[in-house]
Design a protein around this motif. Sequence first.
Motif, PDB file in Angstrom:
ATOM      1  N   LEU A  11      -7.141  -2.008  11.182  1.00 14.47           N
ATOM      2  CA  LEU A  11      -7.920  -3.170  10.722  1.00 14.47           C
ATOM      3  C   LEU A  11      -8.247  -4.050  11.924  1.00 14.47           C
ATOM      4  N   GLU A  12      -9.305  -3.721  12.628  1.00 17.41           N
ATOM      5  CA  GLU A  12      -9.617  -4.381  13.894  1.00 17.41           C
ATOM      6  C   GLU A  12     -10.119  -5.813  13.726  1.00 17.41           C
ATOM      7  N   THR A  13     -10.698  -6.143  12.577  1.00 14.72           N
ATOM      8  CA  THR A  13     -11.284  -7.488  12.409  1.00 14.72           C
ATOM      9  C   THR A  13     -10.495  -8.360  11.448  1.00 14.72           C
ATOM     10  N   ILE A  14      -9.321  -7.900  11.022  1.00 17.89           N
ATOM     11  CA  ILE A  14      -8.506  -8.653  10.083  1.00 17.89           C
ATOM     12  C   ILE A  14      -7.124  -8.886  10.678  1.00 17.89           C
ATOM     13  N   ALA A  15      -6.662 -10.134  10.669  1.00 18.87           N
ATOM     14  CA  ALA A  15      -5.335 -10.475  11.173  1.00 18.87           C
ATOM     15  C   ALA A  15      -4.379 -10.620   9.999  1.00 18.87           C
ATOM     16  N   ALA A  16      -3.307  -9.855  10.010  1.00 20.56           N
ATOM     17  CA  ALA A  16      -2.298  -9.910   8.949  1.00 20.56           C
ATOM     18  C   ALA A  16      -0.973  -9.485   9.563  1.00 20.56           C
ATOM     19  N   SER A  17       0.091  -9.510   8.765  1.00 16.09           N
ATOM     20  CA  SER A  17       1.406  -9.148   9.281  1.00 16.09           C
ATOM     21  C   SER A  17       2.110  -8.208   8.322  1.00 16.09           C
ATOM     22  N   ALA A  18       2.984  -7.394   8.875  1.00 17.71           N
ATOM     23  CA  ALA A  18       3.736  -6.438   8.071  1.00 17.71           C
ATOM     24  C   ALA A  18       4.983  -7.089   7.503  1.00 17.71           C
ATOM     25  N   GLY A  19       5.201  -6.959   6.207  1.00 16.91           N
ATOM     26  CA  GLY A  19       6.402  -7.512   5.593  1.00 16.91           C
ATOM     27  C   GLY A  19       6.392  -9.028   5.567  1.00 16.91           C
ATOM     28  N   ALA A  20       7.573  -9.632   5.434  1.00 15.87           N
ATOM     29  CA  ALA A  20       7.689 -11.090   5.427  1.00 15.87           C
ATOM     30  C   ALA A  20       7.429 -11.634   6.828  1.00 15.87           C
ATOM     31  N   ALA A  21       7.108 -12.924   6.915  1.00 18.88           N
ATOM     32  CA  ALA A  21       6.741 -13.530   8.196  1.00 18.88           C
ATOM     33  C   ALA A  21       7.850 -13.396   9.234  1.00 18.88           C
ATOM     34  N   CYS A  22       9.091 -13.500   8.806  1.00 23.51           N
ATOM     35  CA  CYS A  22      10.193 -13.432   9.764  1.00 23.51           C
ATOM     36  C   CYS A  22      10.380 -12.036  10.322  1.00 23.51           C
ATOM     37  N   HIS A  23       9.650 -11.057   9.791  1.00 19.08           N
ATOM     38  CA  HIS A  23       9.728  -9.686  10.281  1.00 19.08           C
ATOM     39  C   HIS A  23       8.381  -9.203  10.800  1.00 19.08           C
ATOM     40  N   GLU A  69       8.208   4.756  21.069  1.00 17.31           N
ATOM     41  CA  GLU A  69       8.176   4.471  19.641  1.00 17.31           C
ATOM     42  C   GLU A  69       6.729   4.491  19.179  1.00 17.31           C
ATOM     43  N   ASP A  70       6.459   5.157  18.078  1.00 15.80           N
ATOM     44  CA  ASP A  70       5.091   5.344  17.601  1.00 15.80           C
ATOM     45  C   ASP A  70       5.078   5.204  16.086  1.00 15.80           C
ATOM     46  N   ASN A  71       3.905   4.962  15.522  1.00 14.49           N
ATOM     47  CA  ASN A  71       3.783   4.890  14.064  1.00 14.49           C
ATOM     48  C   ASN A  71       3.782   6.277  13.432  1.00 14.49           C
ATOM     49  N   GLU A  72       3.503   7.302  14.238  1.00 12.20           N
ATOM     50  CA  GLU A  72       3.457   8.670  13.747  1.00 12.20           C
ATOM     51  C   GLU A  72       4.338   9.551  14.619  1.00 12.20           C
ATOM     52  N   PRO A  73       4.955  10.596  14.033  1.00 10.35           N
ATOM     53  CA  PRO A  73       5.723  11.520  14.873  1.00 10.35           C
ATOM     54  C   PRO A  73       4.786  12.404  15.697  1.00 10.35           C
ATOM     55  N   PHE A  95       0.859  -1.182   0.000  1.00  7.27           N
ATOM     56  CA  PHE A  95       0.000   0.000   0.000  1.00  7.27           C
ATOM     57  C   PHE A  95       0.897   1.234   0.000  1.00  7.27           C
ATOM     58  N   LYS A  96       0.825   2.011  -1.068  1.00  6.50           N
ATOM     59  CA  LYS A  96       1.715   3.151  -1.215  1.00  6.50           C
ATOM     60  C   LYS A  96       1.411   4.261  -0.210  1.00  6.50           C
ATOM     61  N   ASN A  97       2.485   4.945   0.183  1.00  9.15           N
ATOM     62  CA  ASN A  97       2.395   6.175   0.978  1.00  9.15           C
ATOM     63  C   ASN A  97       1.886   5.968   2.399  1.00  9.15           C
ATOM     64  N   ILE A  98       1.973   4.743   2.921  1.00  2.26           N
ATOM     65  CA  ILE A  98       1.520   4.501   4.285  1.00  2.26           C
ATOM     66  C   ILE A  98       2.336   3.368   4.888  1.00  2.26           C
ATOM     67  N   ASP A  99       2.631   3.467   6.169  1.00  4.65           N
ATOM     68  CA  ASP A  99       3.337   2.402   6.860  1.00  4.65           C
ATOM     69  C   ASP A  99       2.378   1.249   7.116  1.00  4.65           C
ATOM     70  N   ALA A 100       2.846   0.035   6.881  1.00  5.36           N
ATOM     71  CA  ALA A 100       1.985  -1.139   7.013  1.00  5.36           C
ATOM     72  C   ALA A 100       1.404  -1.271   8.415  1.00  5.36           C
ATOM     73  N   ASN A 101       2.209  -0.960   9.445  1.00  6.85           N
ATOM     74  CA  ASN A 101       1.723  -1.090  10.810  1.00  6.85           C
ATOM     75  C   ASN A 101       0.647  -0.063  11.143  1.00  6.85           C
ATOM     76  N   THR A 102       0.720   1.098  10.522  1.00  8.12           N
ATOM     77  CA  THR A 102      -0.334   2.092  10.716  1.00  8.12           C
ATOM     78  C   THR A 102      -1.660   1.566  10.174  1.00  8.12           C
ATOM     79  N   LEU A 103      -1.614   0.969   8.986  1.00  6.32           N
ATOM     80  CA  LEU A 103      -2.833   0.414   8.392  1.00  6.32           C
ATOM     81  C   LEU A 103      -3.338  -0.780   9.203  1.00  6.32           C
ATOM     82  N   LEU A 104      -2.436  -1.649   9.611  1.00  9.29           N
ATOM     83  CA  LEU A 104      -2.832  -2.826  10.390  1.00  9.29           C
ATOM     84  C   LEU A 104      -3.491  -2.442  11.710  1.00  9.29           C
ATOM     85  N   SER A 105      -3.030  -1.346  12.320  1.00  7.55           N
ATOM     86  CA  SER A 105      -3.603  -0.919  13.591  1.00  7.55           C
ATOM     87  C   SER A 105      -5.054  -0.482  13.445  1.00  7.55           C
TER      88      SER A 105
END
Length: 282
Positions: free
Chosen positions: A27-39, A243-247, A15-25
């Motif tokens: 998505l309350e009803t969807i379980a997914a992970s940022a980047g590859a599984a090892c990360h 540490e935060d997803n946003e400054p 997803f362009k122009n957005i940090d994956a963890n910001t988007l995941l935070s």
Amino acid sequence: GHPDLCLPNTLNVSFKNIDANTLLSELETIAASAGAACHSDKTEISSVLTAMNVSYEEALGAIRFSTGRFTTPREIDQAAGQIVETYQRVIQNTDASNFTPSTPEKIKLTQYTHGLGCACKLKPQVLEKIIRNNPIPDDPNVLVGVSTSDDAAVYKLNEDTAIVKTIDFFTPMVNDPYFFGAIGAANALSDIYAMGAQPLFALNIVGFPVNRLPLEVLETILKGANDKAKEAGISILGGHSIEDNEPKFGMVVTGKVHPKKILTNANAQPGDVILLTKPIGL
């Protein structure tokens, strides 16, 4: 990817122009992970995506979705709809046409937040519902509390001195890190001045996405704040960071005032002069 040589139940979407963890935070009803599984427990760029020559901007927004044995097509369609809706909502305040990589010389802070400055505040009516259930202090030394919705709290130490305390922080409303720090400091200091008080010292409050922005950006934010504090004649004696997803940046400022010279929202009188520091208008 390859139509046949791939896992049939795994999909990596960027997803362009957005940090994956910001988007995941969001998505309350969807379980997914940022980047590859090892990360999946980190926000740094995945080495797998780096090896695939995925660009820095695209890797930041990469999310790995997996389906299970009992996942239905209807559930996938529902999830897709929620993801698109959430992405559009989160990204609506970001000007995608001006998106730039996270290099110190090309930082635009407003592209790293879902809202700008005070626009991120909770609505007053929401706060009122919460605060009304809190007990009102009965300490006679509390000269200014929550009842008048003032800029700072005031606590009487003796007949000649009262302590004035404020806390204020927000997300970026300007792109330049230095000016963001200076504005954050000036905003907190203004709460002390608004009470007719003299500032004594300050503490910093920092939320920073260490894996999205270089630390030089934080150094510049703090420099802007330090310069503004120096202009006010006070020192910054420490603070707290997460540490935060946003400054985010702001200050706790402590000041002092004579108990009989406090300025509050409830003390306005007919004939008082109103001072404007900028034009009135939208």
